[in-house]
Design a protein around this motif. Structure first.
Motif, PDB file in Angstrom:
ATOM      1  N   UNK A  34      -6.672  10.070  -7.130  1.00 26.32           N
ATOM      2  CA  UNK A  34      -8.065  10.384  -6.834  1.00 26.32           C
ATOM      3  C   UNK A  34      -8.218  10.646  -5.343  1.00 26.32           C
ATOM      4  N   UNK A  35      -8.965  11.673  -5.015  1.00 24.31           N
ATOM      5  CA  UNK A  35      -9.181  12.054  -3.618  1.00 24.31           C
ATOM      6  C   UNK A  35     -10.412  11.358  -3.069  1.00 24.31           C
ATOM      7  N   UNK A  36     -10.230  10.535  -2.037  1.00 23.52           N
ATOM      8  CA  UNK A  36     -11.345   9.871  -1.378  1.00 23.52           C
ATOM      9  C   UNK A  36     -11.353  10.296   0.082  1.00 23.52           C
ATOM     10  N   UNK A  37     -12.372  11.015   0.479  1.00 26.60           N
ATOM     11  CA  UNK A  37     -12.515  11.460   1.864  1.00 26.60           C
ATOM     12  C   UNK A  37     -13.326  10.436   2.642  1.00 26.60           C
ATOM     13  N   UNK A  70     -12.927   0.887  -0.270  1.00 29.05           N
ATOM     14  CA  UNK A  70     -12.493  -0.007  -1.346  1.00 29.05           C
ATOM     15  C   UNK A  70     -13.527  -0.110  -2.459  1.00 29.05           C
ATOM     16  N   UNK A  71     -14.801   0.002  -2.112  1.00 29.96           N
ATOM     17  CA  UNK A  71     -15.833  -0.006  -3.141  1.00 29.96           C
ATOM     18  C   UNK A  71     -15.710   1.241  -4.021  1.00 29.96           C
ATOM     19  N   UNK A  72     -15.403   2.360  -3.393  1.00 28.66           N
ATOM     20  CA  UNK A  72     -15.211   3.596  -4.154  1.00 28.66           C
ATOM     21  C   UNK A  72     -13.961   3.491  -5.026  1.00 28.66           C
ATOM     22  N   UNK A  73     -12.899   2.885  -4.503  1.00 29.68           N
ATOM     23  CA  UNK A  73     -11.685   2.690  -5.291  1.00 29.68           C
ATOM     24  C   UNK A  73     -11.960   1.807  -6.499  1.00 29.68           C
ATOM     25  N   UNK A  74     -12.720   0.749  -6.288  1.00 29.76           N
ATOM     26  CA  UNK A  74     -13.058  -0.151  -7.395  1.00 29.76           C
ATOM     27  C   UNK A  74     -13.866   0.580  -8.469  1.00 29.76           C
ATOM     28  N   UNK A  75     -14.774   1.461  -8.023  1.00 30.79           N
ATOM     29  CA  UNK A  75     -15.599   2.197  -8.982  1.00 30.79           C
ATOM     30  C   UNK A  75     -14.771   3.175  -9.813  1.00 30.79           C
ATOM     31  N   UNK A  76     -13.543   3.456  -9.346  1.00 31.03           N
ATOM     32  CA  UNK A  76     -12.641   4.341 -10.080  1.00 31.03           C
ATOM     33  C   UNK A  76     -11.578   3.562 -10.850  1.00 31.03           C
ATOM     34  N   UNK A  77     -11.740   2.239 -10.912  1.00 25.77           N
ATOM     35  CA  UNK A  77     -10.859   1.435 -11.748  1.00 25.77           C
ATOM     36  C   UNK A  77      -9.835   0.589 -11.040  1.00 25.77           C
ATOM     37  N   UNK A  78      -9.803   0.615  -9.704  1.00 28.71           N
ATOM     38  CA  UNK A  78      -8.845  -0.228  -8.970  1.00 28.71           C
ATOM     39  C   UNK A  78      -9.214  -1.697  -9.126  1.00 28.71           C
ATOM     40  N   UNK A  79      -8.200  -2.548  -9.185  1.00 28.30           N
ATOM     41  CA  UNK A  79      -8.377  -4.007  -9.249  1.00 28.30           C
ATOM     42  C   UNK A  79      -9.252  -4.445 -10.428  1.00 28.30           C
ATOM     43  N   UNK A  80      -9.119  -3.711 -11.515  1.00 32.84           N
ATOM     44  CA  UNK A  80      -9.859  -4.097 -12.711  1.00 32.84           C
ATOM     45  C   UNK A  80     -11.311  -3.709 -12.701  1.00 32.84           C
ATOM     46  N   UNK A  81     -11.700  -2.895 -11.708  1.00 38.57           N
ATOM     47  CA  UNK A  81     -13.090  -2.465 -11.637  1.00 38.57           C
ATOM     48  C   UNK A  81     -13.452  -1.569 -12.805  1.00 38.57           C
ATOM     49  N   UNK A  82     -14.710  -1.557 -13.167  1.00 35.55           N
ATOM     50  CA  UNK A  82     -15.188  -0.727 -14.267  1.00 35.55           C
ATOM     51  C   UNK A  82     -15.749   0.579 -13.715  1.00 35.55           C
ATOM     52  N   UNK A  97      -5.704   9.162  -2.708  1.00 34.72           N
ATOM     53  CA  UNK A  97      -5.455   9.895  -1.475  1.00 34.72           C
ATOM     54  C   UNK A  97      -6.582   9.525  -0.517  1.00 34.72           C
ATOM     55  N   UNK A  98      -6.264   8.810   0.545  1.00 39.34           N
ATOM     56  CA  UNK A  98      -7.280   8.430   1.518  1.00 39.34           C
ATOM     57  C   UNK A  98      -7.247   9.450   2.651  1.00 39.34           C
ATOM     58  N   UNK A  99      -8.166  10.379   2.578  1.00 37.37           N
ATOM     59  CA  UNK A  99      -8.243  11.531   3.467  1.00 37.37           C
ATOM     60  C   UNK A  99      -8.989  11.153   4.745  1.00 37.37           C
ATOM     61  N   UNK A 100      -8.257  11.202   5.886  1.00 35.43           N
ATOM     62  CA  UNK A 100      -8.885  10.916   7.176  1.00 35.43           C
ATOM     63  C   UNK A 100      -8.928   9.454   7.553  1.00 35.43           C
ATOM     64  N   UNK A 101      -8.065   8.657   6.963  1.00 28.95           N
ATOM     65  CA  UNK A 101      -8.004   7.219   7.274  1.00 28.95           C
ATOM     66  C   UNK A 101      -6.561   6.768   7.130  1.00 28.95           C
ATOM     67  N   UNK A 102      -6.100   5.867   8.052  1.00 34.67           N
ATOM     68  CA  UNK A 102      -6.767   5.251   9.206  1.00 34.67           C
ATOM     69  C   UNK A 102      -6.760   6.184  10.426  1.00 34.67           C
ATOM     70  N   UNK A 103      -7.846   6.139  11.188  1.00 32.42           N
ATOM     71  CA  UNK A 103      -7.997   7.046  12.325  1.00 32.42           C
ATOM     72  C   UNK A 103      -7.519   6.446  13.636  1.00 32.42           C
ATOM     73  N   UNK A 104      -7.300   5.142  13.680  1.00 34.48           N
ATOM     74  CA  UNK A 104      -6.773   4.524  14.904  1.00 34.48           C
ATOM     75  C   UNK A 104      -5.982   3.272  14.522  1.00 34.48           C
ATOM     76  N   UNK A 105      -5.215   2.703  15.452  1.00 35.72           N
ATOM     77  CA  UNK A 105      -4.411   1.524  15.120  1.00 35.72           C
ATOM     78  C   UNK A 105      -5.239   0.364  14.591  1.00 35.72           C
ATOM     79  N   UNK A 106      -6.442   0.179  15.122  1.00 35.14           N
ATOM     80  CA  UNK A 106      -7.274  -0.930  14.658  1.00 35.14           C
ATOM     81  C   UNK A 106      -7.660  -0.744  13.202  1.00 35.14           C
ATOM     82  N   UNK A 107      -7.945   0.520  12.792  1.00 31.79           N
ATOM     83  CA  UNK A 107      -8.182   0.836  11.384  1.00 31.79           C
ATOM     84  C   UNK A 107      -6.990   0.397  10.541  1.00 31.79           C
ATOM     85  N   UNK A 108      -5.791   0.768  11.008  1.00 34.41           N
ATOM     86  CA  UNK A 108      -4.568   0.487  10.250  1.00 34.41           C
ATOM     87  C   UNK A 108      -4.327  -1.013  10.117  1.00 34.41           C
ATOM     88  N   UNK A 109      -4.501  -1.742  11.219  1.00 33.34           N
ATOM     89  CA  UNK A 109      -4.286  -3.190  11.166  1.00 33.34           C
ATOM     90  C   UNK A 109      -5.321  -3.863  10.278  1.00 33.34           C
TER      91      UNK A 109
END
Length: 204
Positions: A34-37, A70-82, A97-109
């Motif tokens: 799933x593509x998540x921008x 992560x809320x969008x991922x859950x809405x698509x069925x991740x972690x048992x989400x409905x 596919x997480x498009x445009x993330x992480x944008x900096x090291x702090x995002x990644x950590x």
């Protein structure tokens, strides 16, 4: 998604205008991802603070971006989400596919400390093109129907500088971990997608 399996994540990075959205849309039609921008989800946010940072070409705080993703991922069925009743989700969905993330090291950590424990980072796709090409594409987009609020030359220039200063170290970090896949995105879309397809086929 398969019960008990960790959602797979492919981070897709590149400067403005590198074709991230286009390539992700094509990948999601061929592979079970799933593509998540991150940018599109943030632009859809009703939070004025988020909108102000986007208008200025600044990076939105990690916790807000991660919560939205992560809320969008859950809405698509991740972690048992409905999945939302109005959302069509393939039963064979394997990852995101997480498009445009992480944008900096702090995002990644921040991702590693939070969602990273609940996902499997498969690899990082870096779509690469020159600053000149990026600027040209963004300016062309600003004249068409796909124009965005941040497609102005001053903002684009700031975003390009921000990419080099903030996102380039993220690519270096993933390269050191052996997770980075580089693709020259300055070529026609069909050629770029052919290379990306091979990567996904090799990574299984």
């Amino acid at each position: 998604m398969a019960a008990g399996s960790l959602p797979r994540v492919v981070f897709v990075l590149g400067p403005p205008g590198s074709g991230k959205g286009t390539i992700c849309a094509l990948v999601s039609k061929v592979f079970p991802y799933a593509h998540l921008s991150a940018g599109s989800l943030l632009r859809a946010s009703r939070c004025e603070a988020v909108q102000r940072r986007l208008r200025n070409g600044d990076i939105v705080s990690s916790h807000i971006t991660i919560d939205i993703l992560t809320e969008e991922m859950r809405s698509l069925g991740a972690w048992g989400g409905s999945p939302h009743p109005r959302v069509s989700v393939s039963p064979c969905l394997r990852g995101f596919l997480l498009d445009g993330f992480p944008r900096n090291p702090e995002n990644a950590w921040s991702w590693e400390l939070d969602a990273g424990r609940r996902t499997e980072t498969q690899f990082v796709l870096s779509l690469e093109c020159s600053a000149k090409e990026s600027l040209s594409r963004c300016l062309s987009r600003s004249l068409g129907s796909s124009a965005r609020s941040d497609d102005e030359i001053d903002i684009i220039t700031k975003r390009l500088a921000l990419f080099e200063r903030e996102t380039r170290p993220v690519l270096d970090m993933f390269h050191e971990r052996g997770l980075l896949k580089r693709v020259d995105s300055s070529r026609p879309t069909v050629e770029v997608f052919a290379d990306v397809t091979r990567i996904f086929e090799e990574e299984g």
